[in-house]
Every structure is written in structure tokens, then in C-alpha cells.
Design a protein around this motif. Structure first.
Motif, PDB file in Angstrom:
ATOM      1  N   ALA A  50       0.322  49.390   2.809  1.00 33.02           N
ATOM      2  CA  ALA A  50      -0.860  48.968   2.058  1.00 33.02           C
ATOM      3  C   ALA A  50      -1.871  48.360   3.022  1.00 33.02           C
ATOM      4  N   ARG A  84      -9.371  52.820  -1.288  1.00 34.81           N
ATOM      5  CA  ARG A  84     -10.472  51.916  -1.643  1.00 34.81           C
ATOM      6  C   ARG A  84     -11.458  51.852  -0.480  1.00 34.81           C
ATOM      7  N   ALA A  94      -4.616  51.569  -0.940  1.00 37.58           N
ATOM      8  CA  ALA A  94      -4.535  50.483  -1.922  1.00 37.58           C
ATOM      9  C   ALA A  94      -3.763  50.957  -3.146  1.00 37.58           C
ATOM     10  N   GLU A  99      -3.762  44.114  -3.459  1.00 34.81           N
ATOM     11  CA  GLU A  99      -5.037  43.715  -2.855  1.00 34.81           C
ATOM     12  C   GLU A  99      -4.809  43.568  -1.345  1.00 34.81           C
TER      13      GLU A  99
END
Length: 346
Positions: A50, A84, A94, A99
Motif C-alpha cells: 500500500a 489514487r 490504495a 490511507e
């Protein structure tokens, strides 16, 4: 040295099969779809960190493509909320509910969560995609007479442009299956006993020497694989035909004599006749033929290349005697349904 078997020209009823639909020529794959699907699955499986920053150039290099399909794949993944945008170049990985902070790491197959060492995308060209079906239709029609290959109908049948059809037909010209000169249309057939006999004569002169020259350069592991296939109790006709093509085509191509290679490609009618006969009449595996091929391959495996060449010559002489009855049997078959781009010349 791997050849995919083609389907039999006969249906289970024993009657010639109908012409295949354009869809049978092979699916169209789009590079951006392949890239999007691979990255999407890797992201959903958690195999991509991520926050990893994805840039078009490095990802394109991993997949062996230009940046254009990568850009399209990124846009699709962004629309799915898997990538993103952020204040910087590229996209962030993402996954849903995460986040992440940007992570600028080297991009390779492992970083992208790809479970293959080489992620390069190979998508056949349009001519490659249609070649197998075109070859099968023309190989079948030549037994039943003289035919013209209509370019316009072929483009409509396969839903490709003329360049793709011409490129595929050009490959069949190189194999001696189709004829074409500046002022004529593409033509195929008729398949005659004389033409087959002449091809056998040429192969007998050229193929043993090609095998003798190629033998030392053949992959020992691939040869061992051929030996195992020929010794297998479950050897079926399609597998034997695949072995046949490896011996008569692949094993003869590992030398530097370009003209020798070209002439051998022009005399493949004996292979075509045998394949048609075995498939149309659903022949069982002939143990005599298996023994002939096993002798060739065994000598190659043991590094006896002169003996392998002699074994190939003996096989070609025997096959030359089997061919005339095969051709006579094929000649009495009813003409099968052919695609509309194959037009009989009256």
C-alpha cells in the motif's frame, strides 16, 4: 519445440466438420486489459505494498510494453478506487479502506506482486491469431481441388485488415501451401501424387543433412522429452503428430544454412497429407511409425548424429510408400464445408 495440437477436421459423426467461426481464430486480447487485470488481482490479494508509487515508465518496462496501455490500465484502476492520485508523479496503490503514505521503491515483478519471473506480455499479432485456422482450411481444401483465397471475404470472416490476411497467407506461400505472383490471386491446390512424390524426393535429399547439422545444437532436455513422449503408453495420435512436426520441422532448423531451411519449408506436403489422413480417418497410433521416430530421437539423445540422419532417411523412404494410399483414401471423401473465403476454381 512445442506445438499445440489442432482439433480434428471430423465431427463425432464421422462427417467433415463445418467451417469454424471467426471467433475460433483466437480471442483478441488488449494489453491494457492484461495489465489492469494482473495489477488489480495483485492489489486485492495484498501482494503490492500500500502506498507504492506507480510510474508509467517502470511498469511499462516490467510488462514489456509502451506507456500507452499502462496509462490506460492506471486510469481504469483509478476508476475502481484501487489507485489514487496524489501531489506528485504517478499513482499511489490504495486498496479499499487504506490511507497510505507514498512509498517510492524500485519497480520490478516482485514489487508489483506478480507471481511469474518474466511478466512480459505476449499478445499474438492479428496475422498470428488467424494463421492456425487459415492453415487448417487451406490444408483441407487442397485435397479436393483447385481453390482461390478471396482476400476481401477473408478479412470479413476473420474481422481483421488486409495486411493481417496477406501476412498469414505469405507464411503459407513460404511453406508451399499457397501460390501467389504479382498478377494473380492467392491460389491453393490441387494436391497431386506427383507433387507429394517430389516433396519426398527433396526431403530425402535435404532433411538428413539438416538433421546432421542441427543435431549438436539441439536441446538435450527437449530431446529427452521427445523420447519420453514416444515411450509413453498413453501416446495418442495428436501427441504423435506433434512429435512428428518437432522432428521434421523444429529439429531441422538449428543450422546456419538459410537456403537449406527455406527449401525444407517449401516441401511440407508429406506432413500435410499424413496429418489430414490421420485426423480425417481417426487413425490409431501406428507402432511402426513410433519405432521409426524413436530410432531417430534415440540416436539424437545419444549424440549419434550420423545415425540419426540415416534413421530419418529410412523413415522418409517408408513414409513415401505410405503416402499414395493415404492420398487415394482422402480423394474419395466428400468435400467438407469450407469457409466462404475459399472459392473453388472451375
Amino acid at each position: 519445440m512445442k506445438t499445440a495440437p489442432r482439433s480434428s477436421p471430423l465431427q463425432d459423426s464421422g462427417q467433415p466438420a463445418a467451417a469454424a467461426s471467426p471467433a475460433d481464430a483466437g480471442p483478441r486480447e488488449l494489453r491494457y486489459d492484461v495489465i489492469r487485470n494482473r495489477l488489480r488481482q495483485a492489489i486485492l490479494d495484498g501482494r503490492v505494498a500500500a502506498g507504492l508509487v506507480l510510474l508509467e515508465g517502470p511498469v511499462a518496462k516490467v510488462f514489456g510494453t509502451s506507456r500507452v496501455p499502462v496509462r490506460k490500465a492506471f486510469e481504469m484502476l483509478h476508476d475502481e478506487d484501487l489507485l489514487r492520485k496524489f501531489p506528485g508523479r504517478g499513482y499511489l496503490v490504495a486498496p479499499p479502506g487504506v490511507e497510505p503514505s507514498p512509498q517510492r521503491l524500485p519497480i520490478d515483478e516482485a514489487a508489483l506482486g506478480l507471481d511469474v519471473p518474466d511478466a512480459t506480455i505476449y499478445i499474438p499479432s492479428e496475422s498470428e491469431r488467424i494463421y492456425g485456422q487459415l492453415e487448417q482450411a487451406i490444408s483441407t481444401c487442397v485435397v479436393f481441388g483447385h481453390f482461390r483465397i478471396d482476400e476481401t471475404r477473408a478479412t470479413e470472416h476473420f474481422r481483421v485488415n488486409r495486411a493481417a490476411v496477406r501476412e498469414a497467407l505469405g507464411r503459407l506461400v513460404d511453406r508451399g501451401l499457397v501460390e501467389k505472383n504479382v498478377y494473380s490471386s492467392w491460389r491453393a491446390g490441387p494436391l497431386t501424387a506427383r507433387a507429394i512424390s517430389q516433396d519426398f524426393e527433396l526431403r530425402l535429399l535435404l532433411a538428413p543433412e539438416a538433421l546432421r547439422l542441427s543435431g549438436p545444437k539441439l536441446d538435450p532436455a527437449a530431446l529427452a522429452g521427445l523420447r519420453r513422449e514416444l515411450a509413453a503408453e498413453a501416446l495418442d495420435m495428436e501427441s504423435l503428430l506433434a512429435v512428428e512436426r518437432k522432428i521434421h520441422v523444429d529439429c531441422l532448423a538449428h543450422h546456419q544454412n538459410v537456403k537449406l531451411h527455406r527449401f525444407l519449408k517449401l516441401c511440407e506436403l508429406p506432413l500435410i497429407v499424413n496429418q489430414l489422413f490421420c485426423r480425417m480417418f481417426r487413425q490409431p497410433v501406428n507402432p511402426v511409425v513410433v519405432a521409426e521416430y524413436a530410432r531417430i530421437v534415440g540416436n539424437l539423445c545419444d549424440g549419434r548424429f550420423d545415425q540419426a540422419a540415416e534413421a530419418l532417411a529410412d523413415h522418409l523412404r517408408a513414409a513415401g510408400k505410405r503416402a499414395p494410399p493415404q492420398l487415394k483414401a482422402l480423394a474419395v471423401l466428400p468435400e467438407p464445408p469450407l469457409p466462404d473465403y475459399v472459392v473453388r476454381i472451375v
